[in-house]
Motif scaffolding. Structure first.
Motif, PDB file in Angstrom:
ATOM      1  N   ASP A 236      -7.359  -0.473   0.053  1.00  0.00           N
ATOM      2  CA  ASP A 236      -6.591  -1.533   0.718  1.00  0.00           C
ATOM      3  C   ASP A 236      -5.094  -1.214   0.679  1.00  0.00           C
ATOM      4  O   ASP A 236      -4.582  -0.779  -0.350  1.00  0.00           O
TER       5      ASP A 236
ATOM      6  N   ARG B  99      -3.337   1.113   2.104  1.00  0.00           N
ATOM      7  CA  ARG B  99      -2.808   2.494   2.135  1.00  0.00           C
ATOM      8  C   ARG B  99      -2.122   2.799   3.465  1.00  0.00           C
ATOM      9  O   ARG B  99      -1.197   3.610   3.497  1.00  0.00           O
TER      10      ARG B  99
ATOM     11  N   GLU C 144     -11.079  -5.357   8.900  1.00  0.00           N
ATOM     12  CA  GLU C 144     -10.486  -4.097   8.439  1.00  0.00           C
ATOM     13  C   GLU C 144      -9.532  -3.520   9.496  1.00  0.00           C
ATOM     14  O   GLU C 144      -8.436  -3.040   9.178  1.00  0.00           O
TER      15      GLU C 144
ATOM     16  N   ASP D 238      -5.346  -2.771   9.288  1.00  0.00           N
ATOM     17  CA  ASP D 238      -4.748  -1.446   9.503  1.00  0.00           C
ATOM     18  C   ASP D 238      -3.804  -1.449  10.697  1.00  0.00           C
ATOM     19  O   ASP D 238      -2.775  -0.772  10.677  1.00  0.00           O
TER      20      ASP D 238
HETATM   21 MG    MG Z   1      -9.102  -1.434   4.962  1.00  0.00          MG
END
Ligand code: MG
Ligand code: PBG
Length: 307
Positions: free
Chosen positions: A153, A155, A217, A221
């Motif tokens: 998470d 990054r 997700e 991002d």
């Molecule tokens: Mg993620």
């Protein structure tokens, strides 16, 4: 005339394995036709596929056991295998897009994508710090895109901030955003000898039963600065590719992974399927589902078929 989707060589990114040494071209048993190349032969192969119209490659390193450790220190060595390989490729063929993998598994003795504590629990934030160093060392070597495949998470934002702070404003991020804890990665882990020595990757890669989670997700991002987002694996996740494509205007990549490759090769070797037709049908289905880019070990074969 009314065909809606056409696979072209421009859609393809070729994943390639690099190993230390010279004059090395070692076939990966579970991935017939895929090789671990030493840099000298890798450059020749890249020149060949570039001539065939493949514009982008994704690099994965084969690190000898004696250079692996619990914290993956080789991952950010400025003179490491990947860093040297990127420099050499950009020197030889500056126009080809070089995408580097950002994850610790090829470099850790335990094979996990991040740092783990004595209980085997993944340490998200300390891992992100190492991934930032890894991405910076790859950008310094000349990578066009860094591709965090680790699933930690936060990054993407941390890497974006660090790249910009160091002036790498033109290095893109291809985020493995919806990456599932899949059994389809087996052959790849053979190729890199990187299967986790204990436990599994289910605490940081996604549950195959979840679809909405992929949308969460990718949202994270994208907000953190991803330039391209990826769904991985592909063939058993076409519904996810389709949902993700509808949820964003960013380019969507799909990773046709090693297990999907191996299955087609094995059935073809048994004479049970028409290999070329099945390859084209599989990749076209990923495009139909919404993939703008496909990472595939079939890239060279498809480029030759489409000529
Ligand atoms: Mg993620
Ligand atoms: N994080 C490393 C990584 N990057 C790409 C793959 C798999 C690719 C393939 O199976 O073709 C993996 C393996 C894994 O996550 O265990």
């Amino acid at each position: 005339m009314v065909r809606e989707n056409t696979l072209t060589v421009n859609d393809l990114i070729y994943p390639m394995f690099v190993t230390e040494g010279k004059a090395q071209k070692v076939e990966i048993t579970s991935m017939p036709g895929c090789y671990r190349y030493s840099l000298d032969l890798l450059l020749k192969e890249i020149a060949e596929v570039f001539e065939l119209g493949i514009n982008a490659i994704a690099l994965f390193p084969v690190i000898p056991e004696n250079k692996k450790d619990d914290t993956g220190t080789q991952s950010y060595n400025p003179d490491g295998l990947i860093q040297q390989t990127v420099k050499a490729i950009k020197q030889a063929i500056p126009e080809i897009v070089v995408i580097t993998d950002v994850a610790l598994d090829p470099f850790t003795s335990h094979g996990h994508d991040g740092l783990v504590d004595e209980n085997g629990t993944i340490l998200n934030d300390p891992t992100v710090e190492v991934l930032v160093k890894m991405a910076l060392s790859q950008a310094a070597a000349g990578a066009d895109f860094v591709a965090p495949s680790d699933m930690m998470d936060g990054r993407i934002g941390a890497i974006r901030q660090a790249l910009d702070a160091e002036g790498y404003i033109n290095v893109g991020i291809l985020a493995y955003s919806a990456k599932y804890a899949s059994a389809y990665y087996g052959p790849f882990r053979d190729a890199l000898d990187s299967a986790p020595k204990f436990g599994d990757k289910k605490t940081y890669q996604m549950d195959a039963a979840n679809a909405k989670e992929a949308l969460k997700e990718i949202e994270l991002d994208i907000a953190e600065g991803a330039d391209i987002i990826m769904v991985k694996p592909a063939l058993a996740y076409l519904d996810i590719i389709c949902r993700v494509k509808s949820a964003t205007n960013l380019p969507v990549a799909a990773y046709n992974v090693s297990g999907e490759y191996a299955m087609i090769k094995a059935a073809a070797q048994m004479g049970w399927i028409d290999e070329k037709q099945v390859i084209l049908e599989s990749l076209t289905s990923m495009k139909r589902a919404g993939a703008d880019l496909i990472l595939t070990y079939f890239a060279k074969e498809v480029a030759l078929m489409l000529m």
